[in-house]
Enzyme design. Structure first.
Site, PDB file in Angstrom:
ATOM      1  N   ILE A  12      30.265  17.185  39.342  1.00 49.17           N
ATOM      2  CA  ILE A  12      30.191  18.641  39.125  1.00 49.17           C
ATOM      3  C   ILE A  12      29.479  18.946  37.802  1.00 49.17           C
ATOM      4  CG2 ILE A  12      31.490  20.800  39.022  1.00 49.17           C
ATOM      5  CD1 ILE A  12      33.818  19.283  40.442  1.00 49.17           C
ATOM      6  N   THR A  36      31.513   6.375  32.434  1.00 51.14           N
ATOM      7  CA  THR A  36      32.429   5.490  33.165  1.00 51.14           C
ATOM      8  C   THR A  36      31.763   5.170  34.506  1.00 51.14           C
ATOM      9  OG1 THR A  36      33.509   7.280  34.373  1.00 51.14           O
ATOM     10  CG2 THR A  36      34.390   6.761  32.162  1.00 51.14           C
ATOM     11  N   ALA A  82      34.837  16.525  31.659  1.00 49.29           N
ATOM     12  CA  ALA A  82      35.113  15.072  31.645  1.00 49.29           C
ATOM     13  C   ALA A  82      36.555  14.785  32.033  1.00 49.29           C
ATOM     14  CB  ALA A  82      34.816  14.502  30.262  1.00 49.29           C
ATOM     15  N   THR A 100      42.329   9.846  29.196  1.00 51.02           N
ATOM     16  CA  THR A 100      41.174  10.762  29.209  1.00 51.02           C
ATOM     17  C   THR A 100      41.622  12.211  29.412  1.00 51.02           C
ATOM     18  OG1 THR A 100      39.551   9.139  29.908  1.00 51.02           O
ATOM     19  CG2 THR A 100      39.123  11.405  30.549  1.00 51.02           C
ATOM     20  N   THR A 125      41.985  22.154  38.326  1.00 50.84           N
ATOM     21  CA  THR A 125      42.045  21.933  39.770  1.00 50.84           C
ATOM     22  C   THR A 125      43.210  22.662  40.440  1.00 50.84           C
ATOM     23  OG1 THR A 125      42.519  20.192  41.384  1.00 50.84           O
ATOM     24  CG2 THR A 125      43.322  19.798  39.189  1.00 50.84           C
ATOM     25  N   ASP A 126      43.044  22.958  41.725  1.00 52.99           N
ATOM     26  CA  ASP A 126      44.148  23.567  42.487  1.00 52.99           C
ATOM     27  C   ASP A 126      45.262  22.559  42.761  1.00 52.99           C
ATOM     28  OD1 ASP A 126      42.940  21.986  44.457  1.00 52.99           O
ATOM     29  OD2 ASP A 126      42.805  23.592  45.949  1.00 52.99           O
ATOM     30  N   GLU A 127      45.009  21.268  42.492  1.00 50.39           N
ATOM     31  CA  GLU A 127      46.071  20.266  42.746  1.00 50.39           C
ATOM     32  C   GLU A 127      47.295  20.510  41.883  1.00 50.39           C
ATOM     33  OE1 GLU A 127      43.512  16.458  44.240  1.00 50.39           O
ATOM     34  OE2 GLU A 127      45.553  16.294  43.549  1.00 50.39           O
ATOM     35  N   TYR A 150      47.194  11.979  38.487  1.00 51.59           N
ATOM     36  CA  TYR A 150      46.016  12.819  38.239  1.00 51.59           C
ATOM     37  C   TYR A 150      46.432  14.279  38.095  1.00 51.59           C
ATOM     38  CZ  TYR A 150      42.015  15.780  39.309  1.00 51.59           C
ATOM     39  OH  TYR A 150      41.080  16.787  39.271  1.00 51.59           O
ATOM     40  N   LYS A 154      46.274  16.791  34.782  1.00 51.70           N
ATOM     41  CA  LYS A 154      45.499  18.038  34.739  1.00 51.70           C
ATOM     42  C   LYS A 154      46.432  19.211  34.404  1.00 51.70           C
ATOM     43  CE  LYS A 154      41.631  18.445  35.477  1.00 51.70           C
ATOM     44  NZ  LYS A 154      40.396  18.246  34.652  1.00 51.70           N
ATOM     45  N   PRO A 274      50.505   7.657  48.853  1.00 50.67           N
ATOM     46  CA  PRO A 274      51.841   8.010  48.364  1.00 50.67           C
ATOM     47  C   PRO A 274      51.827   9.405  47.719  1.00 50.67           C
ATOM     48  CG  PRO A 274      51.102   5.890  47.449  1.00 50.67           C
ATOM     49  CD  PRO A 274      49.931   6.481  48.172  1.00 50.67           C
ATOM     50  N   HIS A 276      51.322  12.212  49.054  1.00 49.60           N
ATOM     51  CA  HIS A 276      50.166  12.975  49.551  1.00 49.60           C
ATOM     52  C   HIS A 276      50.512  14.450  49.775  1.00 49.60           C
ATOM     53  CE1 HIS A 276      46.497  12.585  52.464  1.00 49.60           C
ATOM     54  NE2 HIS A 276      46.335  13.517  51.532  1.00 49.60           N
TER      55      HIS A 276
END
Ligand code: NAD
Ligand code: DAU
Length: 336
Positions: A12, A36, A82, A100, A125-127, A150, A154, A274, A276
């Protein structure tokens, strides 16, 4: 404007850099990226030779290196992409993700505070909203519920960024986008992995029953939204950015098989991820109301363009599928 972009060699970030430098705006742009496995300067080939662009290889979690970049470039604004961005990698190996996404974001915020940077956009993120039951959609006030290292990293970095507005009155905004797709995406995420495998006649690994729902956003629509937030977003505010195109994974996979002329017998159902998340869904009403942004690329059009790009750029896929990636691929799919 002197614009510092972090992660500008990724999927992105590189689309954003290409867009920013294609415009007629008077932008001097510095791309800070550690390169990376996911960072690839080839993605910037169309714009890298220009005099308005410079590249600094640095790790955002390295405070001394970040300070050097701020001291020499003196940015007016930061757009922070990043990150370690892949959920499956964060499950297999969470340490770089925390380093990071959390420490790196902290280091950048501190540098921006020291150098009195006028604007900071933190790309998220929407996560962070977790799985959302039908028929609900998350707005920006929806509770956070992270299921993977992750998404937790975030969510933590979002809160840190917003605290720099509350505490230090820094001009920070946070964006939360849904699943992106388009050219130059590393072939570990659903759409580019499935396209690459289909083109090579390999099996397509679908997690669980394939009925998980994601909302698909074309990468250039995302980049236009970030530019809108950079220019018009309010300090201390969060902006959702959705593609308004929710589809079950299996439907996406079948469309890729149709677009590449491959049979559905290539589909292989494998053990689920896992933790999910079943369904992501968000409303982008706020960014539309405040900036006028809305997604412009229909999923059918975006997917066709993306398949065409991967078909025409087999060398790019071969180049990014380095030894390190093959090792991850083997580990991720070996036990499924
Ligand atoms: P990507 O994995 O393609 O690129 C990440 C970039 O960051 C790479 O160029 C990499 O070299 C760089 N990077 C990683 N660690 C670094 C470090 N320690 N120091 C400096 N640079 C480092 O990621 P992407 O898909 O382009 O995602 C960009 C941002 O957008 C991320 O913050 C991600 O959380 C967010 N996001 C992604 C999506 C999506 O669908 N891909 C959706 C919503 C939000
Ligand atoms: O929602 C935004 C997020 O979208 C971003 O924050 C992340 O950076 C980005 O990676 C993406 O996360 P997802 O986990 O949703 O994306 P991924 O492409 O990994 O998976 C999409 C869906 O497809 C998910 O339900 C898992 C499934 N999947 C994925 C892969 C890689 C499969 O069924 N098989 C696969 O091989």
């Amino acid at each position: 404007m002197r614009l510092l972009v972090t992660g500008g060699a990724g999927f992105i970030g590189s689309a954003f850099v290409r867009m920013a430098l294609r415009g007629v705006d008077d932008v001097q742009l510095c791309n800070l990226d550690a390169l990376t496995y996911a960072g690839n300067l080839e993605n910037l080939h169309p714009v890298a030779a220009g005099t308005r662009y410079r590249f600094e290889r640095a790790d955002i979690a390295d405070a001394a290196a970040v300070d050097r970049v701020f001291a020499s470039f003196q940015p007016d604004a930061v757009v922070h992409f990043a990150a370690e961005s892949h959920v499956d990698r964060s499950i297999l190996s969470p340490e770089p993700v925390v380093r990071t996404n959390l420490n790196g974001t902290f280091t950048l915020l501190e540098a921006a505070r020291r150098y009195k940077t006028q604007r900071f956009v933190h790309v998220s993120t929407d996560e962070v909203y977790g799985s959302i039951d039908e028929p609900h959609e998350a707005d920006e006030g929806y509770p956070l519920k992270a299921s993977s290292p992750y998404s937790a990293s975030k969510a933590g970095s979002d809160l840190l960024a917003l605290s720099y507005y509350a505490t230090y009155k820094m001009n920070v905004s946070v964006t939360r986008a849904s699943n992106n797709y388009g050219p130059y995406q590393f072939p570990e995420k659903l759409i580019p992995l499935m396209i690459a495998n289909a083109l090579e006649g390999k099996s397509l690994p679908v997690y669980g029953d394939g009925m998980q729902i994601r909302d698909w956003l074309y990468v250039e629509d995302h980049c236009r939204a970030i530019r809108a937030v950079l220019e018009k977003g309010r300090a201390g505010e969060v902006y959702n950015i959705g593609g308004s195109r929710a589809l079950p994974n299996i439907e996406v996979v079948k469309r890729i098989l149709a677009a590449t002329g491959r049979p559905e017998s290539l589909i292989r159902y494998v053990t689920d991820r896992p933790g999910h998340d079943r369904r992501y869904a968000l409303t982008s009403e706020k960014i539309g109301r405040e900036t006028g942004w809305k997604p412009e690329v229909e999923f059918e059009e975006g997917l066709e363009e993306t398949v065409r790009w991967y078909r025409d750029n087999a060398d790019w896929i071969a180049n990014v599928r380095s030894g390190a990636y093959r090792e991850f691929y083997e580990k991720n799919y070996a036990g499924r």
